[in-house]
Design a protein around this motif. Sequence first.
Motif, PDB file in Angstrom:
ATOM      1  N   UNK A 307       1.193  -1.141  -0.206  1.00 46.37           N
ATOM      2  CA  UNK A 307      -0.006  -0.103  -0.164  1.00 46.37           C
ATOM      3  C   UNK A 307       0.711   0.969  -0.100  1.00 46.37           C
ATOM      4  N   UNK A 308       1.132   2.326  -1.046  1.00 47.81           N
ATOM      5  CA  UNK A 308       1.684   3.798  -1.332  1.00 47.81           C
ATOM      6  C   UNK A 308       1.255   4.147  -0.142  1.00 47.81           C
ATOM      7  N   UNK A 309       0.053   4.301   1.040  1.00 48.79           N
ATOM      8  CA  UNK A 309       0.152   4.601   2.105  1.00 48.79           C
ATOM      9  C   UNK A 309       1.241   3.916   2.847  1.00 48.79           C
ATOM     10  N   UNK A 310       1.297   3.394   2.926  1.00 50.06           N
ATOM     11  CA  UNK A 310       1.766   2.809   4.013  1.00 50.06           C
ATOM     12  C   UNK A 310       3.336   2.760   4.017  1.00 50.06           C
ATOM     13  N   UNK A 311       4.265   3.560   3.160  1.00 48.95           N
ATOM     14  CA  UNK A 311       5.093   3.703   2.103  1.00 48.95           C
ATOM     15  C   UNK A 311       5.603   4.256   2.509  1.00 48.95           C
ATOM     16  N   UNK A 312       4.737   5.336   1.956  1.00 42.17           N
ATOM     17  CA  UNK A 312       5.043   7.269   2.354  1.00 42.17           C
ATOM     18  C   UNK A 312       4.764   7.418   3.682  1.00 42.17           C
ATOM     19  N   UNK A 313       3.865   6.849   4.899  1.00 45.01           N
ATOM     20  CA  UNK A 313       4.171   7.003   6.388  1.00 45.01           C
ATOM     21  C   UNK A 313       5.645   6.653   7.261  1.00 45.01           C
ATOM     22  N   UNK A 314       5.932   4.988   6.028  1.00 48.62           N
ATOM     23  CA  UNK A 314       7.285   4.954   6.935  1.00 48.62           C
ATOM     24  C   UNK A 314       8.580   6.193   6.195  1.00 48.62           C
ATOM     25  N   UNK A 315       8.350   6.799   5.046  1.00 45.81           N
ATOM     26  CA  UNK A 315       9.631   8.114   5.069  1.00 45.81           C
ATOM     27  C   UNK A 315       8.810   8.880   5.738  1.00 45.81           C
ATOM     28  N   UNK A 316       7.859   9.337   5.829  1.00 43.37           N
ATOM     29  CA  UNK A 316       7.365  10.480   6.954  1.00 43.37           C
ATOM     30  C   UNK A 316       8.000  10.464   8.144  1.00 43.37           C
ATOM     31  N   UNK A 317       8.201   9.201   9.055  1.00 36.42           N
ATOM     32  CA  UNK A 317       8.226   8.398   9.938  1.00 36.42           C
ATOM     33  C   UNK A 317       9.656   8.798  10.547  1.00 36.42           C
ATOM     34  N   UNK A 318      10.553   9.228   9.689  1.00 31.56           N
ATOM     35  CA  UNK A 318      11.858   9.340   9.580  1.00 31.56           C
ATOM     36  C   UNK A 318      12.395  11.069   9.824  1.00 31.56           C
ATOM     37  N   UNK A 319      12.977  11.026  10.698  1.00 28.69           N
ATOM     38  CA  UNK A 319      13.399  12.216  10.977  1.00 28.69           C
ATOM     39  C   UNK A 319      14.995  12.511  10.147  1.00 28.69           C
ATOM     40  N   UNK A 320      15.269  12.722   8.902  1.00 31.83           N
ATOM     41  CA  UNK A 320      16.675  12.589   8.179  1.00 31.83           C
ATOM     42  C   UNK A 320      17.519  13.593   9.192  1.00 31.83           C
ATOM     43  N   UNK A 321      16.816  15.206   8.771  1.00 32.84           N
ATOM     44  CA  UNK A 321      17.778  15.688  10.078  1.00 32.84           C
ATOM     45  C   UNK A 321      18.570  15.616  11.035  1.00 32.84           C
ATOM     46  N   UNK A 322      17.856  15.099  11.829  1.00 34.27           N
ATOM     47  CA  UNK A 322      18.488  13.747  12.846  1.00 34.27           C
ATOM     48  C   UNK A 322      19.375  13.473  12.658  1.00 34.27           C
ATOM     49  N   UNK A 323      19.310  11.776  11.660  1.00 36.21           N
ATOM     50  CA  UNK A 323      20.003  11.327  11.173  1.00 36.21           C
ATOM     51  C   UNK A 323      21.638  11.663  10.887  1.00 36.21           C
ATOM     52  N   UNK A 397      12.131   5.529  15.148  1.00 37.19           N
ATOM     53  CA  UNK A 397      10.984   6.315  14.282  1.00 37.19           C
ATOM     54  C   UNK A 397       9.821   5.116  13.772  1.00 37.19           C
ATOM     55  N   UNK A 398      10.407   4.140  13.507  1.00 39.81           N
ATOM     56  CA  UNK A 398       9.027   3.886  12.625  1.00 39.81           C
ATOM     57  C   UNK A 398       8.382   3.204  14.012  1.00 39.81           C
ATOM     58  N   UNK A 399       8.954   2.355  15.277  1.00 42.91           N
ATOM     59  CA  UNK A 399       8.190   2.219  16.369  1.00 42.91           C
ATOM     60  C   UNK A 399       7.347   3.568  16.825  1.00 42.91           C
ATOM     61  N   UNK A 400       8.170   4.706  16.875  1.00 40.05           N
ATOM     62  CA  UNK A 400       7.119   5.000  17.365  1.00 40.05           C
ATOM     63  C   UNK A 400       5.673   5.574  16.796  1.00 40.05           C
TER      64      UNK A 400
END
Length: 536
Positions: A307-323, A397-400
């Motif tokens: 489901x593309x919504x799940x995939x987009x949710x996973x991407x949105x859940x990640x804080x790239x700046x923090x990494x 991030x995903x667990x959160x």
Amino acid sequence: MRTTLLTTLMASVCFLAGPAAAQTLRIALASEPTAVDPHYHDLSPNNALAAHLFDGLTSQDEQQKVKPGLATSWENDGKNKWTFKLRQGVTFTNGKPFTADDVIFTFCRTLKNETKITGSFADVTGNFAAVTAPDAHTIVIETKQPEPLLPTLVGTVGIISSGLAKHDKLSFDVEKNCGVTGEWPTLSTFNDGSSAIGTGPYKLKSYVRGSAIELERNDSYWGGKEPWASVRFVPVTNAGPRLAGLLAGDYDVIENPAARDLGRIANDKRFASVITPSTRVIYFQLDVARAPSPFVKAENDKNPLQDVRVRRAMSMAIDRDAIVKRLMDGAAQPAFQFLPTGMFGTLPNPPAIKYDPAGAKKLLAEAGYPNGFQVTLSSTNDRYINDGQITQAVAQYLTQVGIKADVDAMTRAIYFPRRAKKEFSVAIGGWGSGTGEASSFLRQWAATPDEAKTIGGSNYGGWQDAEFDKLIREAIQTLDDAKRDQLLQKAGARVLEGAAFIPLHFESTIWASKAEYKVTGRADQFTLAMSVKPAK
């Protein structure tokens, strides 16, 4: 007279104390090559090692600009035919002259190499309809489809000696084994040195996995003699011991010290460092083809990754700046597409993927997963900078947002063959564009595989999109640069919409050295002895 003699002796002693006179260059690697075979696996550490021993028809400078190699010039007929004029007077390290036969033999071997990982380098030669040699120093390549980047692509294929196998008259006839009557060289014969016969600046002395790689200078190298009589590469996968070894004098150059330690190096006149941005994007590839997926647990054996919504949710859940700030110590840039903005074929203003855990939860609920699901993130722990730590951070991030994520990190020697067998559900990847344009990632990872494996050779997640396939197939056959640039932008946007790949960041590469050595950083992240010179 005595004064003159003493002065001369003192000058000699000073000279002998310098790095050039030390003769042996010692380099600590963050990621160890997995083979000497130049056609085994299209992997940066392997390709970097191969560059010491084998030449391609072309090569690239530090900024990935194509320049002559074993070919001195090339031209295209405006369609499918490329003519390469070969360098004369070149010999292999066994004394055999380099000719067009060696090129034909090499191209055939990439298609007959039963020990390679996936389709490594067959994605280049699989597009060849014919390879002929009008004379000993001319090669004519006719491609099945127009290939505007052929001069760049052929440079990735290390040329080996046709004397490595018994043969009759050689021809690019794969069905008839190209005229080879004996056994083709194998992974093991390259690793033991018996087939490691190239035209490069160095010769293989020994290769011991997990221990060291030792090279000797090729004094008959056509490109001139290197300053180092020998080179010793030592794998040291942990940044702490690499830096400690440099400080203790065990190594002359090291790859990727931790960015947080650069201040310590900068404040010590005995050492120097260089940071070079790269084209390598770190990302996760998702299994969107199978239900159930091997490392996903959800109700009714569903695969939420479809489901593309799940995939987009996973991407949105990640804080790239923090990494980038905390794990990469600023030595990286957040990635919102698969090649840094401004390079050929990239979107000029890619939409930023904002860290939005609330939005991610909302999308998961809309997709029917308000309570999330379980997934395992598969990762290397010794290939990319901080790869294991990055994967752990992404899992958190995903667990959160309700996706219960575990991590299975392993050595790359185990990881890459398993990934090639499509054993994972969410797999880390790192890809540096060998061509300097967006087609490099898109054609290899996102395209639907074709029978010849010229595209889609690494599409382990099974993502398919007819519109994208149409765009990328047209783009990679388009010789007009402006038109190809537009097609690649549209193709890249399509992949981002599909969200089957989650880009994280672009690595920067750091080299540290003793102050008496000058290291020239490379955008392709290759650590080369040829890039190290005496500072004075």
